[in-house]
Design an enzyme around this catalytic site. Structure first.
Site, PDB file in Angstrom:
ATOM      1  CE1 TYR A 281       1.697  17.983  10.894  1.00 12.71           C
ATOM      2  CE2 TYR A 281       1.050  15.679  11.065  1.00 12.71           C
ATOM      3  CZ  TYR A 281       1.566  16.725  10.326  1.00 12.71           C
ATOM      4  OH  TYR A 281       1.950  16.512   9.042  1.00 12.71           O
TER       5      TYR A 281
ATOM      6  CB  THR B 288      -5.731   1.185   8.612  1.00 10.67           C
ATOM      7  OG1 THR B 288      -5.689   2.237   9.570  1.00 10.67           O
ATOM      8  CG2 THR B 288      -6.394   1.746   7.363  1.00 10.67           C
ATOM      9  CG  ASP B 289      -7.068   2.359  13.764  1.00  9.31           C
ATOM     10  OD1 ASP B 289      -6.421   2.851  12.825  1.00  9.31           O
ATOM     11  OD2 ASP B 289      -6.734   2.516  14.968  1.00  9.31           O
ATOM     12  CD  GLU B 290      -4.948   6.337   9.762  1.00 15.51           C
ATOM     13  OE1 GLU B 290      -5.220   7.288   9.022  1.00 15.51           O
ATOM     14  OE2 GLU B 290      -3.794   6.055  10.116  1.00 15.51           O
TER      15      GLU B 290
ATOM     16  CE1 TYR C 218      -2.966   3.982   4.316  1.00 16.53           C
ATOM     17  CE2 TYR C 218      -3.814   4.895   6.373  1.00 16.53           C
ATOM     18  CZ  TYR C 218      -3.248   3.838   5.669  1.00 16.53           C
ATOM     19  OH  TYR C 218      -2.983   2.656   6.311  1.00 16.53           O
TER      20      TYR C 218
ATOM     21  CE  LYS D   6       3.901   5.934   7.447  1.00 15.01           C
ATOM     22  NZ  LYS D   6       3.731   4.568   7.106  1.00 15.01           N
TER      23      LYS D   6
ATOM     24  CE  LYS E 144      -5.145  -0.291   3.831  1.00 14.91           C
ATOM     25  NZ  LYS E 144      -4.191  -1.301   3.242  1.00 14.91           N
TER      26      LYS E 144
ATOM     27  CB  ALA F 191      -0.892   0.024   1.250  1.00 23.60           C
ATOM     28  CD  GLU F 192       2.515   4.993  -2.333  1.00 24.68           C
ATOM     29  OE1 GLU F 192       2.931   5.673  -1.379  1.00 24.68           O
ATOM     30  OE2 GLU F 192       3.253   4.569  -3.235  1.00 24.68           O
TER      31      GLU F 192
HETATM   32  N1  LIG Z   1       1.820   1.141   9.923  1.00 26.43           N
HETATM   33  C1  LIG Z   1       0.700   1.057  10.614  1.00 26.43           C
HETATM   34  O1  LIG Z   1       0.632   1.531  11.755  1.00 26.43           O
HETATM   35  C2  LIG Z   1      -0.516   0.385  10.028  1.00 26.43           C
HETATM   36  C3  LIG Z   1      -1.643   0.194  10.838  1.00 26.43           C
HETATM   37  C4  LIG Z   1      -2.740  -0.485  10.313  1.00 26.43           C
HETATM   38  C5  LIG Z   1      -2.716  -0.956   9.018  1.00 26.43           C
HETATM   39  N2  LIG Z   1      -1.624  -0.749   8.237  1.00 26.43           N
HETATM   40  C6  LIG Z   1      -1.641  -1.293   6.868  1.00 26.43           C
HETATM   41  O2  LIG Z   1      -0.639  -2.290   6.823  1.00 26.43           O
HETATM   42  C7  LIG Z   1      -0.051  -2.349   5.521  1.00 26.43           C
HETATM   43  C8  LIG Z   1       1.459  -2.199   5.632  1.00 26.43           C
HETATM   44  O3  LIG Z   1       1.756  -0.952   6.266  1.00 26.43           O
HETATM   45  P1  LIG Z   1       3.269  -0.513   6.493  1.00 26.43           P
HETATM   46  O4  LIG Z   1       3.273   0.471   7.604  1.00 26.43           O
HETATM   47  O5  LIG Z   1       4.127  -1.704   6.559  1.00 26.43           O
HETATM   48  O6  LIG Z   1       3.542   0.257   5.138  1.00 26.43           O
HETATM   49  P2  LIG Z   1       4.929   0.606   4.427  1.00 26.43           P
HETATM   50  O7  LIG Z   1       4.693   1.895   3.724  1.00 26.43           O
HETATM   51  O8  LIG Z   1       6.057   0.508   5.389  1.00 26.43           O
HETATM   52  O9  LIG Z   1       5.117  -0.561   3.363  1.00 26.43           O
HETATM   53  C9  LIG Z   1       4.379  -0.661   2.193  1.00 26.43           C
HETATM   54  C10 LIG Z   1       5.124  -1.583   1.242  1.00 26.43           C
HETATM   55  O10 LIG Z   1       4.327  -1.742   0.055  1.00 26.43           O
HETATM   56  C11 LIG Z   1       5.181  -1.663  -1.068  1.00 26.43           C
HETATM   57  N3  LIG Z   1       4.379  -1.228  -2.225  1.00 26.43           N
HETATM   58  C12 LIG Z   1       3.841   0.004  -2.449  1.00 26.43           C
HETATM   59  N4  LIG Z   1       3.193   0.004  -3.616  1.00 26.43           N
HETATM   60  C13 LIG Z   1       3.295  -1.257  -4.134  1.00 26.43           C
HETATM   61  C14 LIG Z   1       2.811  -1.887  -5.308  1.00 26.43           C
HETATM   62  N5  LIG Z   1       2.089  -1.222  -6.211  1.00 26.43           N
HETATM   63  N6  LIG Z   1       3.094  -3.187  -5.508  1.00 26.43           N
HETATM   64  C15 LIG Z   1       3.851  -3.892  -4.602  1.00 26.43           C
HETATM   65  N7  LIG Z   1       4.335  -3.333  -3.488  1.00 26.43           N
HETATM   66  C16 LIG Z   1       4.061  -2.034  -3.247  1.00 26.43           C
HETATM   67  C17 LIG Z   1       6.262  -0.667  -0.671  1.00 26.43           C
HETATM   68  O11 LIG Z   1       7.421  -0.804  -1.474  1.00 26.43           O
HETATM   69  C18 LIG Z   1       6.481  -1.040   0.787  1.00 26.43           C
HETATM   70  O12 LIG Z   1       7.452  -2.049   0.909  1.00 26.43           O
HETATM   71  C19 LIG Z   1      -0.712  -1.230   4.724  1.00 26.43           C
HETATM   72  O13 LIG Z   1      -1.706  -1.805   3.923  1.00 26.43           O
HETATM   73  C20 LIG Z   1      -1.305  -0.310   5.774  1.00 26.43           C
HETATM   74  O14 LIG Z   1      -2.467   0.313   5.279  1.00 26.43           O
HETATM   75  C21 LIG Z   1      -0.532  -0.087   8.712  1.00 26.43           C
END
Ligand SMILES: NC(=O)c1ccc[n+]([C@@H]2O[C@H](COP(=O)([O-])OP(=O)(O)OC[C@H]3O[C@@H](n4cnc5c(N)ncnc54)[C@H](O)[C@@H]3O)[C@@H](O)[C@H]2O)c1
Length: 330
Positions: free
Chosen positions: A207, A125-127, A150, A189, A154, A83-84
């Site tokens: 913030y 995500t909870d968001e 974002y 982050k 999602k 994800a982005e």
């Molecule tokens: N970080 C948090 O606190 C959190 C909380 C709840 C849910 N999430 C969800 O968990 C997932 C992972 O989050 P994260 O914090 O590890 O994110 P991150 O930004 O660290 O990692 C995202 C990864 O996805 C890859 N990526 C992006 N676009 C891509 C594409 N088109 N094809 C293949 N790979 C691609 C990136 O290269 C990266 O390695 C996300 O879906 C996010 O919405 C994150």
């Protein structure tokens, strides 16, 4: 078990692969990651040469590549982390979030349907639930009310995942987790930004008035919950995952400042993010009661370990500070 993990070079994905390889000896993992700015090959260093891990650079929007990987590796389950993921970036460039988070998820679902994959776990995500006031918790039945591009992307992907269960009977599960912390998180982050700025003698930007509340969970607890859902979750269901640890951004900043012995004047309040959600808080009762999952890391111990990890792994985060674009929280 043969699984396709997308986004496995990101923060949670790389921790999940490490967790699965450490926990199971019969797990074969294909890691599909585009290596965007957020993906980092260095996060895979300790299992890069593990014969049970196979890295492929590519996009979740590439249908031919995904169906090829599903065939060749006899994939039984997909776990979609790709994800982005950064709210601030979504405010500046929402199109990229729709392309990856919505179009990418749709492409994966189509491939899973065509190749009859046994299980599709979508990491959300909870968001997607929007913002809470001082009281109450998000349950799986809370209204979807995303506030940032974002969160909206999602939420849209969650609804597509749901539709593939309702319309085509695909075995899907959605997990919605609260804010994760731990090693290998990109330093844009909140927690790694404050830690690495603290180490570098820079200000710690927070913030608004710093009173926004997030519900924190150690990334390893999130990974264990996903494993639980993969093995025991019921198809078509949503599971909220959270650590029952609500903290204001001020509390987080002070915890980090204490650990790094920083003076109060290093904290700086900066102009708030537009539409900044006030509070997130997850009710994780369903995953606890139905699947028997419980978080095991306390926030105090997990944060101490996380600060220490950034102190001793400067070679991992230092190069990333250079591509960080000045965003601040979450
Ligand atoms: N970080 C948090 O606190 C959190 C909380 C709840 C849910 N999430 C969800 O968990 C997932 C992972 O989050 P994260 O914090 O590890 O994110 P991150 O930004 O660290 O990692 C995202 C990864 O996805 C890859 N990526 C992006 N676009 C891509 C594409 N088109 N094809 C293949 N790979 C691609 C990136 O290269 C990266 O390695 C996300 O879906 C996010 O919405 C994150």
């Amino acid at each position: 078990m043969n699984i396709l993990v997308t986004g496995g070079a990101g923060f949670i994905g790389s921790n999940f692969i490490r967790y699965m390889l450490d926990t199971y000896s019969d797990m074969n993992i294909v890691n599909l990651d585009l290596l965007t700015y957020a993906g980092n090959f260095n996060s895979l260093a300790d299992f890069e040469n593990n014969p049970h891990h196979h890295f492929v650079r590519g996009s979740i929007t590439n249908f031919e590549l995904i169906t090829h990987l599903l065939d060749v590796h006899n994939i039984e389950a997909i776990i979609n982390f790709a994800a982005e993921s950064h709210v601030d970036r979504s405010i500046v460039n929402p199109g990229a979030f729709v392309e990856t988070n919505v179009q990418g998820t749709l492409t994966l679902l189509e491939a899973a349907k065509e190749k009859r994959v046994d299980r599709f776990i979508h990491i959300s995500t909870d968001e997607v639930y929007g913002s809470l006031g001082k009281e109450g918790y998000f349950t799986e039945n809370s209204q979807i009310a995303p506030n940032s591009p974002y969160a909206a992307s999602k939420a849209a992907s969650d609804l597509l995942v749901r539709s593939y269960y309702k319309t085509y009977g695909l075995d899907v599960i959605i997990t919605r987790c609260s804010n994760n912390y731990g090693p290998y998180q990109f330093p844009e982050k909140l927690i790694p930004l404050l830690i690495t700025n603290g180490i570098d003698g820079e200000i710690l930007p927070v913030y608004g008035d710093g009173e926004n509340i997030r519900d924190w969970i150690h990334v390893k607890d999130h990974c264990a919950a996903i494993d639980c859902v993969l093995r025991q979750g019921k198809k078509g269901e949503v599971y909220n995952i959270g650590g029952r640890t609500e903290m204001t951004n001020n509390e987080i900043a002070h915890l980090i400042m204490d650990r790094l012995n920083l003076p109060e004047d290093r904290l700086k309040y900066v102009e708030d993010r537009p539409g900044h959600d006030y509070r997130y808080a997850i009710d994780p009762m369903k995953v606890e009661k139905e699947l028997g999952w419980r978080p095991v890391n306390t926030f105090a111990a997990g944060m101490k370990e996380t600060v220490d990890w950034y102190l001793t792994n400067e070679s991992w985060w230092r190069p990333l500070k250079e591509i960080h674009v000045g965003s601040k929280n979450d």
